[in-house]
Design an enzyme around this catalytic site. Structure first.
Site, PDB file in Angstrom:
ATOM      1  N   LYS A 124       0.826  -0.863   0.003  1.00  0.00           N
ATOM      2  CA  LYS A 124      -0.149  -0.017   0.086  1.00  0.00           C
ATOM      3  C   LYS A 124       0.982   1.377  -0.140  1.00  0.00           C
ATOM      4  CE  LYS A 124      -2.157  -1.194   4.018  1.00  0.00           C
ATOM      5  NZ  LYS A 124      -1.061  -2.131   4.027  1.00  0.00           N
ATOM      6  N   ARG A 170     -10.733   0.388   7.521  1.00  0.00           N
ATOM      7  CA  ARG A 170      -9.584  -1.615   8.437  1.00  0.00           C
ATOM      8  C   ARG A 170     -11.058  -1.885   8.578  1.00  0.00           C
ATOM      9  NH1 ARG A 170      -4.494  -0.511   8.194  1.00  0.00           N
ATOM     10  NH2 ARG A 170      -3.606  -2.591   9.276  1.00  0.00           N
ATOM     11  N   ARG A 174      10.560  -0.536  12.037  1.00  0.00           N
ATOM     12  CA  ARG A 174       9.120  -0.628  12.822  1.00  0.00           C
ATOM     13  C   ARG A 174       8.830  -1.384  13.754  1.00  0.00           C
ATOM     14  NH1 ARG A 174       4.698   0.622   8.169  1.00  0.00           N
ATOM     15  NH2 ARG A 174       2.622  -1.304  10.336  1.00  0.00           N
ATOM     16  N   ARG A 208      -1.266  -9.354  13.080  1.00  0.00           N
ATOM     17  CA  ARG A 208      -1.393  -8.463  12.817  1.00  0.00           C
ATOM     18  C   ARG A 208      -2.600  -8.756  11.415  1.00  0.00           C
ATOM     19  NH1 ARG A 208       4.023  -5.571  11.372  1.00  0.00           N
ATOM     20  NH2 ARG A 208       2.424  -4.068   9.338  1.00  0.00           N
ATOM     21  N   ARG A 246      11.586  -4.479   6.131  1.00  0.00           N
ATOM     22  CA  ARG A 246      11.148  -3.242   5.492  1.00  0.00           C
ATOM     23  C   ARG A 246      12.516  -2.457   6.532  1.00  0.00           C
ATOM     24  NH1 ARG A 246       5.399  -1.395   5.637  1.00  0.00           N
ATOM     25  NH2 ARG A 246       5.604  -2.578   7.386  1.00  0.00           N
TER      26      ARG A 246
HETATM   27  P1  AP5 Z   1       4.980  -1.289   1.759  1.00  0.00           P
HETATM   28  O1  AP5 Z   1       4.377  -1.057   0.829  1.00  0.00           O
HETATM   29  O2  AP5 Z   1       5.058  -0.654   3.185  1.00  0.00           O
HETATM   30  O3  AP5 Z   1       3.829  -2.466   2.996  1.00  0.00           O
HETATM   31  P2  AP5 Z   1       1.924  -1.411   3.688  1.00  0.00           P
HETATM   32  O4  AP5 Z   1       0.543  -2.236   2.640  1.00  0.00           O
HETATM   33  O5  AP5 Z   1       1.915  -0.332   3.404  1.00  0.00           O
HETATM   34  O6  AP5 Z   1       2.200  -2.352   5.055  1.00  0.00           O
HETATM   35  P3  AP5 Z   1       2.108  -1.793   6.487  1.00  0.00           P
HETATM   36  O7  AP5 Z   1       2.854  -3.016   6.776  1.00  0.00           O
HETATM   37  O8  AP5 Z   1       2.730  -0.701   6.249  1.00  0.00           O
HETATM   38  O9  AP5 Z   1       0.411  -2.146   6.347  1.00  0.00           O
HETATM   39  P4  AP5 Z   1       0.001  -2.514   8.053  1.00  0.00           P
HETATM   40  O10 AP5 Z   1      -1.535  -2.155   7.049  1.00  0.00           O
HETATM   41  O11 AP5 Z   1       0.221  -3.294   9.014  1.00  0.00           O
HETATM   42  O12 AP5 Z   1       0.342  -0.752   8.557  1.00  0.00           O
HETATM   43  P5  AP5 Z   1      -0.101   0.869   9.005  1.00  0.00           P
HETATM   44  O13 AP5 Z   1       1.061   1.370   9.116  1.00  0.00           O
HETATM   45  O14 AP5 Z   1      -0.680   0.504   7.820  1.00  0.00           O
HETATM   46  O15 AP5 Z   1       5.584  -2.360   1.868  1.00  0.00           O
HETATM   47  C1  AP5 Z   1       6.248  -3.766   2.549  1.00  0.00           C
HETATM   48  C2  AP5 Z   1       7.460  -4.009   2.324  1.00  0.00           C
HETATM   49  O16 AP5 Z   1       7.733  -4.898   1.187  1.00  0.00           O
HETATM   50  C3  AP5 Z   1       8.377  -2.557   1.824  1.00  0.00           C
HETATM   51  O17 AP5 Z   1      10.096  -2.912   2.514  1.00  0.00           O
HETATM   52  C4  AP5 Z   1       9.309  -2.936   0.388  1.00  0.00           C
HETATM   53  O18 AP5 Z   1      10.035  -2.116   0.372  1.00  0.00           O
HETATM   54  C5  AP5 Z   1       8.624  -3.966   0.012  1.00  0.00           C
HETATM   55  N1  AP5 Z   1       7.106  -4.551  -1.506  1.00  0.00           N
HETATM   56  C6  AP5 Z   1       6.412  -4.355  -1.062  1.00  0.00           C
HETATM   57  N2  AP5 Z   1       5.748  -4.106  -2.335  1.00  0.00           N
HETATM   58  C7  AP5 Z   1       6.560  -4.634  -2.959  1.00  0.00           C
HETATM   59  C8  AP5 Z   1       6.688  -5.914  -4.354  1.00  0.00           C
HETATM   60  N3  AP5 Z   1       5.461  -5.853  -5.102  1.00  0.00           N
HETATM   61  N4  AP5 Z   1       8.788  -6.370  -4.520  1.00  0.00           N
HETATM   62  C9  AP5 Z   1       8.043  -7.037  -3.075  1.00  0.00           C
HETATM   63  N5  AP5 Z   1       9.045  -6.014  -2.361  1.00  0.00           N
HETATM   64  C10 AP5 Z   1       8.117  -5.476  -1.967  1.00  0.00           C
HETATM   65  O19 AP5 Z   1      -0.731  -0.256   9.977  1.00  0.00           O
HETATM   66  C11 AP5 Z   1       0.275   0.134  11.288  1.00  0.00           C
HETATM   67  C12 AP5 Z   1      -1.073  -0.384  12.496  1.00  0.00           C
HETATM   68  O20 AP5 Z   1      -1.575   1.213  12.955  1.00  0.00           O
HETATM   69  C13 AP5 Z   1      -2.129  -1.501  12.636  1.00  0.00           C
HETATM   70  O21 AP5 Z   1      -2.076  -2.662  12.684  1.00  0.00           O
HETATM   71  C14 AP5 Z   1      -2.764  -0.550  13.373  1.00  0.00           C
HETATM   72  O22 AP5 Z   1      -2.813  -0.740  15.068  1.00  0.00           O
HETATM   73  C15 AP5 Z   1      -3.374   0.834  13.325  1.00  0.00           C
HETATM   74  N6  AP5 Z   1      -3.937   1.297  12.455  1.00  0.00           N
HETATM   75  C16 AP5 Z   1      -3.360   1.424  10.914  1.00  0.00           C
HETATM   76  N7  AP5 Z   1      -4.892   2.138  10.513  1.00  0.00           N
HETATM   77  C17 AP5 Z   1      -5.383   1.618  11.216  1.00  0.00           C
HETATM   78  C18 AP5 Z   1      -7.330   2.497  11.167  1.00  0.00           C
HETATM   79  N8  AP5 Z   1      -7.992   2.571  10.545  1.00  0.00           N
HETATM   80  N9  AP5 Z   1      -8.446   1.350  12.306  1.00  0.00           N
HETATM   81  C19 AP5 Z   1      -7.261   0.835  13.520  1.00  0.00           C
HETATM   82  N10 AP5 Z   1      -6.268   0.907  13.207  1.00  0.00           N
HETATM   83  C20 AP5 Z   1      -4.811   1.519  12.232  1.00  0.00           C
HETATM   84 ZN    ZN Z   2       1.974   0.734   5.486  1.00  0.00          ZN
END
Ligand code: AP5
Ligand code: ZN
Length: 216
Positions: free
Chosen positions: A13, A89, A161, A172, A128
């Site tokens: 994402k 979410r 992170r 997660r 990451r």
């Molecule tokens: P990356 O693009 O960083 O992945 P991402 O989909 O953004 O994954 P996240 O881990 O950020 O998602 P998440 O939903 O767990 O965390 P969030 O911050 O939203 O890519 C990952 C890695 O892979 C990178 O190293 C990248 O380089 C590599 N990569 C990418 N694409 C690739 C490809 N095609 N091939 C190879 N490698 C690739 O949320 C964190 C926490 O916040 C949650 O757990 C929750 O506690 C809270 N939170 C956030 N939003 C909410 C909400 N709406 N409601 C309640 N709690 C929330």
């Molecule tokens: Zn993210």
């Protein structure tokens, strides 16, 4: 363009969102990045949120809906369109978002689901590196920075992170399957669900993603 990026941790994402921002000059709202900024500033909200995030749970709907609402109301760039990354979410968050948009006679164009098998996410998450101020992400192997542990654009240090470990990832993923899969169904019923294979290279994922905007 008003769109949502849904996908499990590590689906890409945060990696794909900047491509859309560059193409359409709209705002990118990532609730995870906003929460990490609160954690970094050690605000009361940040202190509470950190415990939940490190445990792989979800911060309350009320808090994240409030953060999105205030950005959609005050951020000028969001008036041209937006990408929501990691929000909604839960079905409650999706309903609140629809309510917010309806009051402005707006709606979501596309809810893109980045689909990928859980087992492929372990190496993505454990390798990451992020630049905390911008939310930019790199990968030790798949997308290394030009200089080790250094952000390409600012020269500032990269960090790992605190929720990017195997144990927190497992939680997660559980949370994702239980709480966020129904959100996919919610948008399917509205005919806005656009699934994409997220296991391919970032370049191929972007080609498939941009085709959605071109076609519809
Ligand atoms: P990356 O693009 O960083 O992945 P991402 O989909 O953004 O994954 P996240 O881990 O950020 O998602 P998440 O939903 O767990 O965390 P969030 O911050 O939203 O890519 C990952 C890695 O892979 C990178 O190293 C990248 O380089 C590599 N990569 C990418 N694409 C690739 C490809 N095609 N091939 C190879 N490698 C690739 O949320 C964190 C926490 O916040 C949650 O757990 C929750 O506690 C809270 N939170 C956030 N939003 C909410 C909400 N709406 N409601 C309640 N709690 C929330
Ligand atoms: Zn993210």
């Amino acid at each position: 363009l008003r769109m949502i990026l849904i996908g499990p941790p590590g689906a890409g994402k945060g990696t794909q969102a900047p491509n859309i921002v560059n193409k359409y000059n709209i705002c990118h709202l990532a609730t995870g990045d906003m929460l990490r900024s609160e954690v970094g500033k050690q605000t009361p909200l940040g202190v509470e949120a950190k415990k939940i995030m490190d445990a792989g749970g979800l911060v309350s709907d009320e808090i994240v809906v409030g953060m999105i609402k205030s950005q959609l109301e005050s951020n000028e760039k969001c008036k041209l369109g937006f990408i929501l990354d990691g929000f909604p979410r839960t079905v409650t968050q999706a309903e609140k978002l629809d309510g917010m948009l309806q009051s402005k006679k707006q709606s979501i164009d596309h809810a893109v689901e980045l689909r990928i098998a859980d087992q492929l996410l372990i190496s993505r998450i454990t390798g990451r590196l992020i630049h905390p101020a911008s939310g930019r992400s790199y990968h030790k192997e798949f997308n290394p920075p030009k200089k080790p542990m250094t952000d390409d654009q600012t020269g500032e240090p990269l960090i790992q992170r605190s929720d990017d470990n195997v144990e927190a990832l497992r939680k997660r993923l559980n949370t994702y399957h239980q709480q966020t899969t129904p959100v996919v169904e919610y948008y399917r019923k509205q005919d806005k669900h656009r699934p994409i294979d997220a296991s391919q290279s970032p370049k191929l994922v972007w080609e498939n993603l941009s085709a959605i905007f071109a076609n519809k």
